[in-house]
Enzyme design. Structure first.
Site: not given
Ligand code: TRP
Length: 334
Positions: A110, A197, A200
């Site tokens: 991240k 996968k 969004k």
């Protein structure tokens, strides 16, 4: 005595079938057997740059989504209504090894500059400390099991380390060491690109909303990619077909699934039949979920009151743990 299960989810936008079949449906099923605590973790959602005007709404939206798909209100809480998580998180900072926390791959992923335009990306201390708060989320309810994906194994390992160090230091087996509950959940892929996968972040075409309208779901399934053109072994099913079969089965249509699988084996499967059946199954589920959600939203005030109540009841459990922890660690209790 029932064993305790805890899991949490960050409030971020809509729920898709990857989230539902991959995790949330499992939460719903576990409620039969376990004493369950499910948290909407808004303190965690602050660790990356976020919109202060949207966070509260996102948390409520997620609550309504979870209720609509079958999570029981009494098992749900919103993390910031149980601020003891944060207090225990601070205490745990002192039982968590800096070197160990530095090794967390989710933090590395991240925080890394994935593209050059992200050069000045802001990395908060909160993002670094996130796994310690996660340990507090789990241990504050003395959870036995934590249903999460494999990507969370490292955080669970850290949680056990914190619990052990704590137990050692206070000279008492106070915390149970929680275990990950790996349930086989279907992995749902993007209909538009079944090599990745469902998610969004990849864009609109890549995810199907659990609350989607019939037309949109039908369209998305009709245009689902069935042949990705990657080289295959003979008799190997393409990723796109696998995904359609997986969705059909996950949606609970076992007999149609078996019949169509037989056609596939016989070499006479019509893709349009598979797509129609899959679309029917998802539309059926989504219609129910949408209806349920609309009912809940129509009673918004009452439902919010219920969740505040359940958070309060759950908070009492958290307060008890915190009280004992403060006693054991030499802090003051009021
Ligand atoms: N870290 C989890 C995730 O990224 C979310 C989470 C926060 C969580 N606290 C938790 C999961 C406690 C299980 C238990 O998905």
């Amino acid at each position: 005595m029932k064993k305790t299960v805890l899991s949490c989810i960050q409030p971020t936008g809509e729920m898709h079938y990857g989230n539902y079949f991959g995790a949330v449906k499992n939460w719903v099923d576990l409620q039969e057997q376990y004493d369950c605590f499910y948290g909407v973790v808004d303190y965690h959602a602050m660790t990356m740059p976020y919109n202060t005007k949207k966070l509260r709404q996102d948390s409520w939206d997620l609550i309504f989504n979870l209720l609509a798909v079958g999570v029981k209100a009494e098992n749900l809480f919103i993390q910031s209504l149980v601020p003891e998580h944060v207090e225990l998180g601070w205490i745990f900072n002192n039982f968590a090894s800096y070197g160990r926390v530095q090794k967390m791959t989710q933090f590395k992923d991240k925080s890394k500059d994935s593209s050059s335009k992200n050069k000045d990306k802001f990395i908060s201390v909160g993002l670094f400390d996130y796994p310690v708060l996660q340990a507090a989320d789990i241990l504050i309810y003395r959870a036995d099991f934590v249903p999460v994906g494999k990507d969370q194994d490292q955080h669970l390992e850290l949680t056990r380390e914190i619990a052990s160090r704590f137990n050692n230091q206070v000279g008492k087996e106070y915390f149970v060491l929680p275990e990950t509950l790996h349930t086989e959940t279907p992995k749902i892929l993007s209909p538009a690109d079944p090599t990745r996968k469902m998610s969004k972040s990849a864009g609109e075409k890549h995810w199907i909303s659990v609350f989607g309208e019939e037309n949109r779901i039908r369209k998305q399934i009709r245009s689902a990619v069935t042949d990705t053109g990657e080289p295959k072994e003979e008799n190997e099913m393409s990723a796109g077909l696998v995904n359609l079969f997986t969705l059909l089965k996950a949606a609970g249509n076992d007999s149609i699934h078996a019949a169509l699988m037989q056609s596939y084996k016989n070499g006479d499967l019509r893709y349009s039949d598979l797509k129609d059946a899959t679309a029917d199954a998802l539309v059926n589920l989504s219609n129910n979920f949408r209806e349920k959600r609309a009912e809940l939203v129509a009673n918004k005030k009452e439902i919010k009151g219920q969740i505040k109540q359940s958070s309060k009841a759950i908070r009492a459990r958290a307060q008890q743990t915190l009280k004992e922890v403060k006693e054991l660690t030499g802090l003051m209790n009021v």
